[in-house]
Design an enzyme around this catalytic site. Sequence first.
Site, short mmCIF file in Angstrom:
data_model
loop_
_atom_site.label_atom_id
_atom_site.label_comp_id
_atom_site.label_asym_id
_atom_site.label_seq_id
_atom_site.Cartn_x
_atom_site.Cartn_y
_atom_site.Cartn_z
N SER A 1 0.85 -1.19 0.00
CA SER A 1 0.00 0.00 0.00
C SER A 1 0.88 1.23 0.00
CB SER A 1 -0.89 0.01 1.24
OG SER A 1 -0.10 0.36 2.37
N LYS A 2 0.24 2.39 0.03
CA LYS A 2 0.98 3.65 -0.02
C LYS A 2 2.03 3.75 1.09
CE LYS A 2 -2.28 6.72 -2.31
NZ LYS A 2 -3.66 6.30 -1.97
N ARG A 3 1.78 3.08 2.18
CA ARG A 3 2.73 3.14 3.30
C ARG A 3 4.12 2.62 2.88
NH1 ARG A 3 1.52 -0.55 6.98
NH2 ARG A 3 -0.06 -1.41 5.62
N HIS A 4 4.13 1.77 1.85
CA HIS A 4 5.41 1.20 1.41
C HIS A 4 6.09 2.05 0.34
CE1 HIS A 4 3.08 -2.33 2.91
NE2 HIS A 4 4.20 -2.49 3.57
N GLY A 5 5.59 3.24 0.09
CA GLY A 5 6.17 4.09 -0.96
C GLY A 5 5.21 4.17 -2.12
#
Length: 425
Positions: free
Chosen positions: A199-203
């Site tokens: 998800s966005k949390r991973h970049g």
Amino acid sequence: MIRVRFAPSPTGFLHIGGVRTALFNFLYARQQGGQFLLRIEDTDRQRSTPEFEQEILDSLRWLGLDWDGELVHQSRRLDRYREIAQELVSKGLAYQSEGAIKFKIPKTEIKVYDIVRGEVTYDSEEFEDLVIMKSDGFPVFHLAVIVDDHDMEITHVIRGEDHLTNTPRHILLQQALGWKPPKYAHLPLIFGSDGTPLSKRHGAVAVSEYRRQGFLPQALLNYLALLGWNPGTQQEIFSLQELVKQFSLKRVIKSNAQFNPEKLFWLNGQHLRMLPGEVFEKQITEFWHDKMEIQPEEQWRKLIALYRPRIQTFEELQEQSVYCFSDPAYTDEKMLQEIRSNSGLITLLKQWGKAVQELPDFEDTTALDQKTRQIAETAGLKPKDIIHPLRFVLTGRIASPGLFELMSLIGKEICLKRLHLFLGQ
Ligand code: GLU
């Protein structure tokens, strides 16, 4: 003929997982001489937008995942879904319930043969009757998908594993309508390095973000091919043609795939260096043309040639070469002190400054090299004993492209100005 489809919902940007699904469909179709179709699943009227659809199409084109035939929009096929829902009602296989239509789940055992995971058996006792038309007259995803797969004569449904549990329900619907189910292949989910779904949390997850960052489409595809597919050899770098040749659904892995951004950067660097010189020049110039000072042209050419072996994406050029355009910031305090407190070295740097004054300019890197060596030797030192500190003085860093090429690029005047500033002269 093999016919596969990619069926994105335009409720968000095309993301890494979506491209991986599109790519596996594309590879399978191209390898089998089949067709790769594109279907926009836009029946969620609240969340689907024309902007997202445009972004998905642009991203697919940029990646070179060209589809065959006409684009299909589910929103233009509502009558067809209503017709099929009515057919099920009139056969007694579905019924009205509070304005919606529900499919009666027959009590049976369902065998799903999945190309990736083999046979999976389900007991329909576990399933509740399935809403297929909502009370607002719009179909539910399950109905639209099976009607379209049938009408589009899809032979293989290749999609993410998140759809695996939908498949027995889809098979029951196909059986109720007397349709032959397509073959299924469910692709492993993609997780971040912390073991949670990507998800966005991973970049960055949107393809357009990678495009903006100066990644090459062929590198992104190469990386995503390896995310869930095992070529069975040590080969890691593939062109799209090679992938088409070697891809096989049988070699899709069952376990979750892990997204590794470093590997993607590395592969991008590899592809970047494989580009023919003039293509590299053209693409990186286009990438930077309105964002970076690229005049005069001769200087720009020198700059990109010098950094080509060192950058992994087009975007990295600016960060890596920033000292070519502005005086360095000496943030490495330790190195700064080490040089400043070494009086012998300071004398040597002063000598060097004087000696190279004689050179008409810094164009001739061999002359610069020779002068520098001479000075080191006369002082009983190795060339690196002066090259390393000089690099630091000029760039503020301990690593850079070849020092003399760099000096020639930065130019005599600026090099000597930086040296004098550093020496406090
Ligand atoms: N529209 C679905 C999705 O974006 C794909 C459905 C399918 O491939 O069957 O997840």
